[in-house]
Motif scaffolding. Structure first.
Motif, PDB file in Angstrom:
ATOM      1  N   ASN A  86     -18.009  -4.056  -3.645  1.00  0.00           N
ATOM      2  CA  ASN A  86     -16.885  -3.495  -2.884  1.00  0.00           C
ATOM      3  C   ASN A  86     -15.826  -2.948  -3.838  1.00  0.00           C
ATOM      4  O   ASN A  86     -15.681  -3.409  -4.966  1.00  0.00           O
ATOM      5  CB  ASN A  86     -16.284  -4.542  -1.939  1.00  0.00           C
ATOM      6  CG  ASN A  86     -15.649  -5.705  -2.673  1.00  0.00           C
ATOM      7  OD1 ASN A  86     -14.582  -5.584  -3.260  1.00  0.00           O
ATOM      8  ND2 ASN A  86     -16.315  -6.861  -2.631  1.00  0.00           N
ATOM      9  N   ALA A  87     -15.100  -1.959  -3.365  1.00  0.00           N
ATOM     10  CA  ALA A  87     -14.154  -1.249  -4.229  1.00  0.00           C
ATOM     11  C   ALA A  87     -12.888  -2.039  -4.516  1.00  0.00           C
ATOM     12  O   ALA A  87     -12.121  -1.667  -5.416  1.00  0.00           O
ATOM     13  CB  ALA A  87     -13.794   0.091  -3.592  1.00  0.00           C
ATOM     14  N   VAL A  88     -12.635  -3.118  -3.795  1.00  0.00           N
ATOM     15  CA  VAL A  88     -11.419  -3.899  -4.024  1.00  0.00           C
ATOM     16  C   VAL A  88     -11.543  -4.758  -5.276  1.00  0.00           C
ATOM     17  O   VAL A  88     -10.595  -4.889  -6.054  1.00  0.00           O
ATOM     18  CB  VAL A  88     -11.094  -4.771  -2.792  1.00  0.00           C
ATOM     19  CG1 VAL A  88      -9.912  -5.694  -3.079  1.00  0.00           C
ATOM     20  CG2 VAL A  88     -10.792  -3.890  -1.589  1.00  0.00           C
ATOM     21  N   LEU A  95      -6.078  -4.036  -6.828  1.00  0.00           N
ATOM     22  CA  LEU A  95      -6.121  -2.576  -6.991  1.00  0.00           C
ATOM     23  C   LEU A  95      -4.814  -2.027  -7.552  1.00  0.00           C
ATOM     24  O   LEU A  95      -4.322  -0.990  -7.132  1.00  0.00           O
ATOM     25  CB  LEU A  95      -6.447  -1.889  -5.660  1.00  0.00           C
ATOM     26  CG  LEU A  95      -7.902  -1.997  -5.195  1.00  0.00           C
ATOM     27  CD1 LEU A  95      -8.076  -1.372  -3.817  1.00  0.00           C
ATOM     28  CD2 LEU A  95      -8.849  -1.337  -6.199  1.00  0.00           C
ATOM     29  N   VAL A  96      -4.254  -2.737  -8.525  1.00  0.00           N
ATOM     30  CA  VAL A  96      -3.009  -2.310  -9.160  1.00  0.00           C
ATOM     31  C   VAL A  96      -3.335  -1.736 -10.533  1.00  0.00           C
ATOM     32  O   VAL A  96      -4.036  -2.368 -11.331  1.00  0.00           O
ATOM     33  CB  VAL A  96      -2.033  -3.494  -9.309  1.00  0.00           C
ATOM     34  CG1 VAL A  96      -0.771  -3.047 -10.028  1.00  0.00           C
ATOM     35  CG2 VAL A  96      -1.697  -4.073  -7.941  1.00  0.00           C
ATOM     36  N   TYR A  97      -2.839  -0.531 -10.785  1.00  0.00           N
ATOM     37  CA  TYR A  97      -3.030   0.108 -12.081  1.00  0.00           C
ATOM     38  C   TYR A  97      -1.751  -0.015 -12.910  1.00  0.00           C
ATOM     39  O   TYR A  97      -0.654  -0.138 -12.363  1.00  0.00           O
ATOM     40  CB  TYR A  97      -3.409   1.581 -11.903  1.00  0.00           C
ATOM     41  CG  TYR A  97      -4.783   1.751 -11.294  1.00  0.00           C
ATOM     42  CD1 TYR A  97      -5.905   1.861 -12.105  1.00  0.00           C
ATOM     43  CD2 TYR A  97      -4.957   1.765  -9.916  1.00  0.00           C
ATOM     44  CE1 TYR A  97      -7.172   2.000 -11.553  1.00  0.00           C
ATOM     45  CE2 TYR A  97      -6.216   1.897  -9.347  1.00  0.00           C
ATOM     46  CZ  TYR A  97      -7.320   2.017 -10.174  1.00  0.00           C
ATOM     47  OH  TYR A  97      -8.572   2.135  -9.623  1.00  0.00           O
ATOM     48  N   TRP A 137      -8.503  -0.884 -16.361  1.00  0.00           N
ATOM     49  CA  TRP A 137      -8.815  -0.522 -14.997  1.00  0.00           C
ATOM     50  C   TRP A 137      -7.963  -1.384 -14.074  1.00  0.00           C
ATOM     51  O   TRP A 137      -7.102  -2.144 -14.522  1.00  0.00           O
ATOM     52  CB  TRP A 137     -10.311  -0.667 -14.729  1.00  0.00           C
ATOM     53  CG  TRP A 137     -11.092   0.461 -15.338  1.00  0.00           C
ATOM     54  CD1 TRP A 137     -10.679   1.278 -16.348  1.00  0.00           C
ATOM     55  CD2 TRP A 137     -12.392   0.909 -14.979  1.00  0.00           C
ATOM     56  NE1 TRP A 137     -11.639   2.205 -16.645  1.00  0.00           N
ATOM     57  CE2 TRP A 137     -12.708   2.008 -15.828  1.00  0.00           C
ATOM     58  CE3 TRP A 137     -13.330   0.509 -14.048  1.00  0.00           C
ATOM     59  CZ2 TRP A 137     -13.922   2.686 -15.745  1.00  0.00           C
ATOM     60  CZ3 TRP A 137     -14.538   1.195 -13.973  1.00  0.00           C
ATOM     61  CH2 TRP A 137     -14.818   2.268 -14.803  1.00  0.00           C
ATOM     62  N   ASN A 138      -8.184  -1.262 -12.796  1.00  0.00           N
ATOM     63  CA  ASN A 138      -7.290  -1.935 -11.850  1.00  0.00           C
ATOM     64  C   ASN A 138      -7.355  -3.454 -11.969  1.00  0.00           C
ATOM     65  O   ASN A 138      -8.411  -4.037 -12.191  1.00  0.00           O
ATOM     66  CB  ASN A 138      -7.583  -1.478 -10.416  1.00  0.00           C
ATOM     67  CG  ASN A 138      -8.977  -1.870  -9.938  1.00  0.00           C
ATOM     68  OD1 ASN A 138      -9.230  -3.010  -9.578  1.00  0.00           O
ATOM     69  ND2 ASN A 138      -9.885  -0.903  -9.945  1.00  0.00           N
ATOM     70  N   GLY A 139      -6.184  -4.074 -11.828  1.00  0.00           N
ATOM     71  CA  GLY A 139      -6.066  -5.521 -11.859  1.00  0.00           C
ATOM     72  C   GLY A 139      -5.281  -6.004 -10.651  1.00  0.00           C
ATOM     73  O   GLY A 139      -5.451  -5.476  -9.547  1.00  0.00           O
ATOM     74  N   PHE A 140      -4.373  -6.951 -10.861  1.00  0.00           N
ATOM     75  CA  PHE A 140      -3.663  -7.509  -9.712  1.00  0.00           C
ATOM     76  C   PHE A 140      -2.248  -7.941 -10.070  1.00  0.00           C
ATOM     77  O   PHE A 140      -1.906  -8.149 -11.235  1.00  0.00           O
ATOM     78  CB  PHE A 140      -4.436  -8.693  -9.123  1.00  0.00           C
ATOM     79  CG  PHE A 140      -4.550  -9.887 -10.044  1.00  0.00           C
ATOM     80  CD1 PHE A 140      -3.595 -10.901 -10.047  1.00  0.00           C
ATOM     81  CD2 PHE A 140      -5.615 -10.000 -10.933  1.00  0.00           C
ATOM     82  CE1 PHE A 140      -3.700 -11.996 -10.886  1.00  0.00           C
ATOM     83  CE2 PHE A 140      -5.728 -11.087 -11.791  1.00  0.00           C
ATOM     84  CZ  PHE A 140      -4.764 -12.083 -11.766  1.00  0.00           C
ATOM     85  N   MET A 141      -1.428  -8.056  -9.032  1.00  0.00           N
ATOM     86  CA  MET A 141      -0.107  -8.667  -9.108  1.00  0.00           C
ATOM     87  C   MET A 141      -0.109  -9.855  -8.154  1.00  0.00           C
ATOM     88  O   MET A 141      -0.949  -9.956  -7.256  1.00  0.00           O
ATOM     89  CB  MET A 141       0.993  -7.685  -8.665  1.00  0.00           C
ATOM     90  CG  MET A 141       1.060  -6.402  -9.449  1.00  0.00           C
ATOM     91  SD  MET A 141       2.461  -5.322  -8.951  1.00  0.00           S
ATOM     92  CE  MET A 141       1.998  -4.872  -7.269  1.00  0.00           C
TER      93      MET A 141
END
Length: 561
Positions: A451-453, A129-131, A370-374
C-alpha cells in the motif's frame, strides 16, 4: 560518532552501534545532547511505557507486552480503496499486538486536509506520508513532537542511518530551534525516481547511442526527427515540471518539482536564487532550442499526463510520435504495455536511462529521503508512548517488517530462496509492478500489501530490486556507476515569524518563475527579455527574500558549525 540526529558522541563501540546488540536502555545514551541536557526531555518514561518491550533492539520483532490501539492518518488513493478483506491490518495486529485505527482523507487534497486536521488539533497520533520540509509550518504551534528528543528509543532507525551513511543528511532536518520534527523514510541507495524513458530500438535504428549528456540527447533527437518527420520526439507529460526537475541538475540549477525554496549555494557560503542565475538561463536556452527545432511535444509541457485532446504521452509513444519522455519505472511499464498493442510484443525496447549530464557534470539530484512520519504532540502524554515509538521503529525500519509490508506473508503470498530472491506465488499478482498478471488475487488491491501509505518509505537496495523489473535494476546500476549526486542544498531553517514572511514572498516569486520559464522555452517570450524578467522578480521583493534566507542560513551555521 554521533547518533542519527548528529546530537552528540555515542558511548558505545562501533560494533555495538552497527550490530545493535545493546538494549534500548543503552541507546538512551545516544540521545543525550547539548540542546536537551541529555535523557528524555519529558522526564521519567515509566508512566508512558505501558505495552513497551524491555531490551527492544534493532532487527528484532516488536510485540507489545499488552495490546493497544494506535490512530493513523490514511490517504485514500482513488483506485485503491481500503477493503475489509485486507489482511495487512490483521497481520500487523497479529504480529505486534497493535490495532491500527484509521482516519481517512482523499488523495486529491490530502495535504490540505492533513494540514487542517493538524492545525485544528484533530489529527490522529501518527501522520504518515510526510516529506522533508512539510513539517516546518507546524513546529512553532507545538502541534507535532520534536522527534530528535525521542529517536534514542528507535534502534532500527539509528542502525540503518549509520549503516547507510545518512547521519549528515539527518542533521540537515534540524529546524531553527535545533530540533527535528519528522522521521524520514531511509533509502540505502538513492536514484532519481523520474528521468527519461527512451525507445532504445529507435535510438539504435538511427545510429544514436544512449545519451549521456543533453548535447548527445539533442543530436539523437535530430536524427530521430529526420527519420520520423511527423514526430515530436521528446515529451514530458507533467506540465514541464518533471523534465525541468531532473534536467536542471545538469546545469547546476533547480527547477520544476525540485525548485523548493529556489535557493542554491552561491559558492561563497551564502545562498542565491536559482531562477535568476546564469545556469538557469542556460538551461532555459537549451530547451528553447529544442522547441525551435520542433523536437519537443509542446502540448506535453503544458498538459498533465492525460494528454487532453491530443492524447496521452503513452498513446503518442505507442503511435510512434514520441520516442523519449519523462517517467518512472511505472511509466516505462505503461509505455511498454501500450507499444505491445501497436508495434507488437518483442518488436521494441523501452529503457529508463540515467538523467543526462551537462555543463555542471554528470550529476543528479542530491541524495534524498523518502516519506516518513510526524507524531501528534498529544501522544507524548499517552501511557503507550514508548511502545508506540518502538512499534513505529519496527514498522518503518525493521527489514522483516519492510519485506512484510511489500510482499505479505512469507510462505503464504511469496517464497524466498536461499539467495534471497523473492518469488510471488502464482495465485497472487502485483498489478502495480506487472508481476504475475494472471494471478487471481492482487497483493495490493485485495490484501493491502504494497500500500502507498507505508510501503514506499524505507527500503534496502535488495528490497527495492525485489519487485522492480530487471530494467529498473539496470537503471539503478547506471546511475550509481555513472552519475554523482549533487551536494545537498545548504539548510536555512526559518523561525515562526520568518516562515510567514517567506511564504508571502516565495509564492508570487515562484509563480513568476514558473510562468516565464515555460514562456521562454515555448517561445512565447523572447529570451532577449531575460534581464526584464529578472527585474520583475526584483520588483516583487526578491532581495528581501534573499536577505531573509541568507540570515537564516548564517544563523544555522553559527549554531551547528
Amino acid at each position: 560518532m554521533s547518533d542519527a540526529f548528529g546530537r552528540g558522541p555515542l558511548r558505545a563501540s562501533r560494533r555495538q552501534v552497527l550490530g545493535y546488540s545493546v538494549a534500548a536502555a543503552g541507546l538512551a545514551v545516544a540521545g543525550c545532547s547539548a540542546e536537551t541536557g541529555g535523557g528524555d526531555p519529558e522526564g521519567d518514561l515509566a508512566s508512558k511505557s505501558k505495552g513497551a518491550m524491555e531490551g527492544f533492539a534493532a532487527d528484532t520483532q516488536f510485540k507489545a507486552t499488552e495490546p493497544f490501539t494506535l490512530s493513523v492518518l490514511w490517504t485514500d488513493w482513488p483506485d485503491l480503496p481500503v477493503k475489509d478483506s485486507w489482511t495487512f491490518f490483521k497481520e500487523i495486529e497479529k504480529r505486534t499486538g497493535v490495532t491500527l485505527e484509521t482516519t481517512h482523507i482523499p488523495f486529491s487534497d490530502a495535504t490540505e486536509k492533513r494540514n487542517l486536521l493538524i492545525s485544528a488539533g484533530d489529527a490522529p497520533s501518527v501522520i504518515p506520508l510526510v516529506y522533508t520540509g512539510e513539517e516546518e509550518s507546524f513546529v512553532s504551534s507545538g502541534a507535532i513532537l520534536p522527534m530528535s528528543d525521542y529517536v534514542q528509543h528507535m534502534p532500527n532507525f539509528n542502525k540503518y542511518v549509520q549503516e547507510w551513511d545518512l547521519a549528515e543528511m539527518i542533521t540537515r532536518l534540524k529546524q531553527s530551534d535545533g530540533k527535528s520534527y519528522m522521521v524520514p523514510g531511509l533509502q540505502e541507495v538513492s536514484v532519481p525516481v523520474f528521468t527519461v524513458i527512451i525507445r532504445k530500438d529507435v535510438f539504435d535504428e538511427v545510429g544514436a547511442a544512449v545519451p549521456q549528456t543533453w548535447d548527445e540527447m539533442r543530436t539523437a533527437l535530430l536524427k530521430i526527427k529526420q527519420k520520423y518527420p511527423d514526430s515530436k520526439p521528446l515529451a514530458d507529460g507533467f506540465e514541464g515540471q518533471s523534465l525541468l526537475n531532473y534536467a536542471s541538475h545538469a546545469w547546476g540549477a533547480r527547477a520544476g518539482w525540485g525548485f523548493g525554496d529556489g535557493m542554491v549555494d552561491d559558492g561563497a557560503g551564502g545562498l542565491k536564487y536559482t531562477a535568476t542565475s546564469p545556469e538557469y538561463k542556460q538551461m532555459v536556452e537549451y530547451f528553447r532550442g529544442l522547441v525551435a527545432d520542433d523536437l519537443v511535444d509542446t502540448e506535453s509541457m503544458t498538459a498533465s499526463n492525460d494528454g487532453g485532446g491530443g492524447g496521452s504521452v503513452a498513446e503518442k509513444f505507442a503511435n510512434q510520435r514520441v520516442f523519449a519522455a519523462s517517467g518512472s519505472a511505472g511509466t516505462a511499464i505503461e509505455f511498454a504495455q501500450a507499444l505491445a498493442e501497436t508495434v507488437g510484443q518483442g518488436k521494441f525496447e523501452v529503457l529508463q536511462i540515467a538523467p543526462p549530464g551537462g555543463p555542471a557534470g554528470q550529476v543528479v539530484e542530491p541524495r534524498n529521503f523518502w516519506n516518513g512520519f510526524m507524531l501528534n504532540s498529544e501522544l507524548r502524554d499517552s501511557e503507550h508512548f514508548l511502545a508506540t515509538l518502538q512499534f513505529l521503529d519496527w514498522l518503518y525500519y525493521n527489514p522483516q517488517a519492510r519485506e512484510l509490508i511489500r510482499w505479505g506473508v512469507e510462505g503464504e503470498t511469496y517464497t524466498k530462496g536461499a539467495d534471497g530472491k523473492i518469488t510471488l506465488k502464482p495465485e497472487y499478482s502485483l498489478d502495480a509492478y506487472n508481476l504475475n498478471p494472471k494471478g487471481k488475487t492482487d497483493l495490493q488491491k485485495d490484501l493491502g500489501w504494497s500500500n502507498a501509505v507505508f510501503a514506499d518509505s524505507t527500503e534496502s537496495r535488495a528490497l527495492k530490486e525485489s519487485y522492480n523489473a530487471p530494467e529498473f535494476v539496470s537503471y539503478i546500476d547506471a546511475v550509481l556507476t555513472s552519475r554523482k549526486p549533487r551536494e545537498p542544498y545548504p539548510p536555512a531553517p526559518l523561525n515562526e515569524a520568518e516562515l510567514e514572511q517567506a511564504s508571502l514572498m516565495a509564492t508570487p516569486l515562484k509563480d513568476t518563475v514558473d510562468t516565464n520559464t515555460l514562456k521562454f522555452i515555448l517561445g512565447d517570450r523572447d529570451i532577449a527579455e531575460w534581464d526584464q524578467y529578472v527585474a520583475e522578480l526584483e520588483g516583487q521583493g526578491l532581495q528581501n527574500y534573499l536577505d531573509l534566507l541568507n540570515g537564516a542560513r548564517k544563523r544555522f551555521v553559527e549554531q551547528n558549525g
